[in-house]
Design a protein around this motif. Structure first.
Motif, mmCIF file in Angstrom:
data_model
loop_
_atom_site.group_PDB
_atom_site.id
_atom_site.type_symbol
_atom_site.label_atom_id
_atom_site.label_comp_id
_atom_site.label_asym_id
_atom_site.label_seq_id
_atom_site.Cartn_x
_atom_site.Cartn_y
_atom_site.Cartn_z
ATOM 1 N N LYS A 96 2.163 11.906 -9.890
ATOM 2 C CA LYS A 96 1.671 13.273 -9.777
ATOM 3 C C LYS A 96 2.814 14.265 -9.957
ATOM 4 C CE LYS A 96 -2.300 12.544 -6.707
ATOM 5 N NZ LYS A 96 -2.841 12.842 -5.364
ATOM 6 N N ALA A 97 3.940 13.972 -9.318
ATOM 7 C CA ALA A 97 5.101 14.867 -9.412
ATOM 8 C C ALA A 97 5.633 14.911 -10.846
ATOM 9 C CB ALA A 97 6.193 14.422 -8.451
ATOM 10 N N VAL A 98 5.682 13.747 -11.499
ATOM 11 C CA VAL A 98 6.153 13.689 -12.887
ATOM 12 C C VAL A 98 5.220 14.500 -13.787
ATOM 13 C CG1 VAL A 98 6.422 12.139 -14.870
ATOM 14 C CG2 VAL A 98 7.433 11.530 -12.679
ATOM 15 N N ARG A 128 0.833 -1.194 0.000
ATOM 16 C CA ARG A 128 0.000 0.000 0.000
ATOM 17 C C ARG A 128 0.881 1.263 0.000
ATOM 18 N NH1 ARG A 128 -3.093 3.537 2.971
ATOM 19 N NH2 ARG A 128 -2.273 3.098 5.012
ATOM 20 N N GLU A 129 1.931 1.250 0.802
ATOM 21 C CA GLU A 129 2.854 2.384 0.853
ATOM 22 C C GLU A 129 3.541 2.572 -0.498
ATOM 23 O OE1 GLU A 129 6.724 3.970 3.341
ATOM 24 O OE2 GLU A 129 5.543 2.304 4.148
ATOM 25 N N ARG A 130 3.923 1.454 -1.145
ATOM 26 C CA ARG A 130 4.547 1.521 -2.467
ATOM 27 C C ARG A 130 3.568 2.131 -3.479
ATOM 28 N NH1 ARG A 130 5.092 -3.685 -5.957
ATOM 29 N NH2 ARG A 130 2.942 -3.050 -6.195
ATOM 30 N N ASP A 131 2.317 1.711 -3.424
ATOM 31 C CA ASP A 131 1.303 2.240 -4.340
ATOM 32 C C ASP A 131 1.104 3.744 -4.124
ATOM 33 O OD1 ASP A 131 0.947 -0.248 -5.444
ATOM 34 O OD2 ASP A 131 -0.867 -0.719 -4.287
ATOM 35 N N ASN A 160 4.153 5.489 -5.530
ATOM 36 C CA ASN A 160 4.087 5.496 -7.005
ATOM 37 C C ASN A 160 3.077 6.533 -7.499
ATOM 38 O OD1 ASN A 160 6.041 3.612 -7.624
ATOM 39 N ND2 ASN A 160 4.640 1.879 -7.540
ATOM 40 N N LYS A 161 1.958 6.600 -6.823
ATOM 41 C CA LYS A 161 0.931 7.568 -7.187
ATOM 42 C C LYS A 161 1.463 8.994 -7.019
ATOM 43 C CE LYS A 161 -3.814 8.812 -5.993
ATOM 44 N NZ LYS A 161 -4.935 8.550 -5.085
#
Length: 92
Positions: free
Chosen positions: A17-19, A6-9, A12-13
């Motif tokens: 957003k940053a990208v 969950r933390e990885r997801d 990644n999310k």
């Protein structure tokens, strides 16, 4: 283990957003740079046009001065030669 996934997801999310935000900023910078180039080209075009107009004005002023001198010379010749002006013929 589920907590790590969950933390990885979430990470990644957030990274996506940053990208996306970074890409939007890059696109805006490119757009502003292009607008700047266009304005600089437009300014240069106006400068060139102003220079052309200054040359035209200079030549027109020279021509005006030449005509003034010619008119003055002709007036002096007419006055000293006793010539009557065309408009003066009907007066006297």
């Amino acid at each position: 283990m589920d907590e790590l996934l969950r933390e990885r997801d979430i990470l990644n999310k957030n990274m996506l957003k940053a990208v996306n935000a970074t890409q939007k900023h890059i696109d805006l910078v490119k757009l502003h740079e292009q607008a700047k180039r266009n304005l600089e080209e437009e300014i240069q075009s106006y400068k060139e046009e102003a220079q052309k107009q200054r040359k035209i004005i200079f030549h027109l002023e020279k021509e005006r001065d030449r005509y003034i001198n010619q008119a003055s010379d002709l007036t002096q010749k007419a006055d000293s030669g006793g010539m009557a002006w065309p408009l003066d013929k009907g007066k006297g």
